[in-house]
Design a protein around this motif. Structure first.
Motif, short mmCIF file in Angstrom:
data_model
loop_
_atom_site.label_atom_id
_atom_site.label_comp_id
_atom_site.label_asym_id
_atom_site.label_seq_id
_atom_site.Cartn_x
_atom_site.Cartn_y
_atom_site.Cartn_z
N PHE A 156 0.83 -1.20 0.00
CA PHE A 156 0.00 0.00 0.00
C PHE A 156 0.87 1.26 0.00
N GLN A 157 1.98 1.19 0.73
CA GLN A 157 2.93 2.30 0.74
C GLN A 157 3.55 2.47 -0.66
N LYS B 290 2.23 1.70 -3.53
CA LYS B 290 1.21 2.28 -4.41
C LYS B 290 1.10 3.79 -4.18
N ALA B 291 1.08 4.19 -2.92
CA ALA B 291 0.99 5.62 -2.59
C ALA B 291 2.21 6.38 -3.09
N GLU C 4 1.92 7.11 -6.75
CA GLU C 4 0.96 8.16 -7.03
C GLU C 4 1.50 9.54 -6.68
N ASN C 5 2.18 9.67 -5.52
CA ASN C 5 2.73 10.97 -5.11
C ASN C 5 3.68 10.77 -3.95
N ARG C 6 4.97 10.72 -4.25
CA ARG C 6 6.00 10.48 -3.24
C ARG C 6 5.97 11.52 -2.13
N GLU D 42 -0.81 10.64 1.76
CA GLU D 42 -1.05 9.20 1.89
C GLU D 42 0.28 8.45 2.05
N TYR D 43 1.27 8.80 1.24
CA TYR D 43 2.59 8.15 1.35
C TYR D 43 3.20 8.44 2.72
N ASP E 14 1.62 9.18 5.54
CA ASP E 14 0.87 8.48 6.57
C ASP E 14 1.22 6.99 6.65
N LEU E 15 1.56 6.39 5.51
CA LEU E 15 1.90 4.97 5.48
C LEU E 15 3.38 4.70 5.73
N SER E 16 4.22 5.73 5.60
CA SER E 16 5.66 5.54 5.67
C SER E 16 6.32 6.08 6.93
#
Length: 132
Positions: A23-24, A26-27, A30-32, A36-37, A39-41
């Motif tokens: 999921f990270q 994929k985010a 989309e936008n490094r 979203e990236y 929040d997941l990283s």
């Protein structure tokens, strides 16, 4: 007089194991530099006992530091049923990379799987921002 202000914040020493997260990834595609990236990283997953010792709750920010760097990320409970006090998990990301030694022991590959850090409460400090 508030004597609590003289007490050091609780700290926990942990070994960080990094991992890949679909999921990270994929985010990131989309936008490094998107939320979203981030929040997941920019997270560390800790054992329930470590969270309790630090007196932090899910979503609170914590400071991770070692001799190679310092970073502020969000604390999460790992959710594993088997206790793993002293072992934490972070997605491979710029935030976990801030704590990796540049020493490779001649292999050319840094040690991403065995990072020793001290964790303490960030008391509301914001997650470390990436520099563009």
């Amino acid at each position: 007089m508030d004597f609590g202000s003289f007490l050091a914040a609780p700290e926990v020493k942990v070994k960080v194991i990094t991992y890949r997260d679909i999921f990270q990834d994929k985010a990131m595609l989309e936008n490094r530099f998107g939320n979203e990236y981030k929040d997941l990283s920019a997270v560390i997953k800790l054992d329930h006992a470590d969270l309790k010792q630090l007196d932090v709750k899910k979503g609170d920010t914590v400071i991770l530091k070692n001799s190679f760097g310092r970073v502020v990320v969000k604390a999460m409970e790992s959710g594993y049923e088997t206790p793993h006090k002293g072992i934490a998990y972070m997605p491979k990301s710029p935030w976990s990379n801030m704590l990796v030694s540049d020493e490779t022991g001649g292999t050319g590959v840094p040690k991403f799987k065995d990072i020793s850090v001290t964790v303490s409460s960030a008391k509301g400090e914001k997650v470390t921002e990436l520099m563009l």
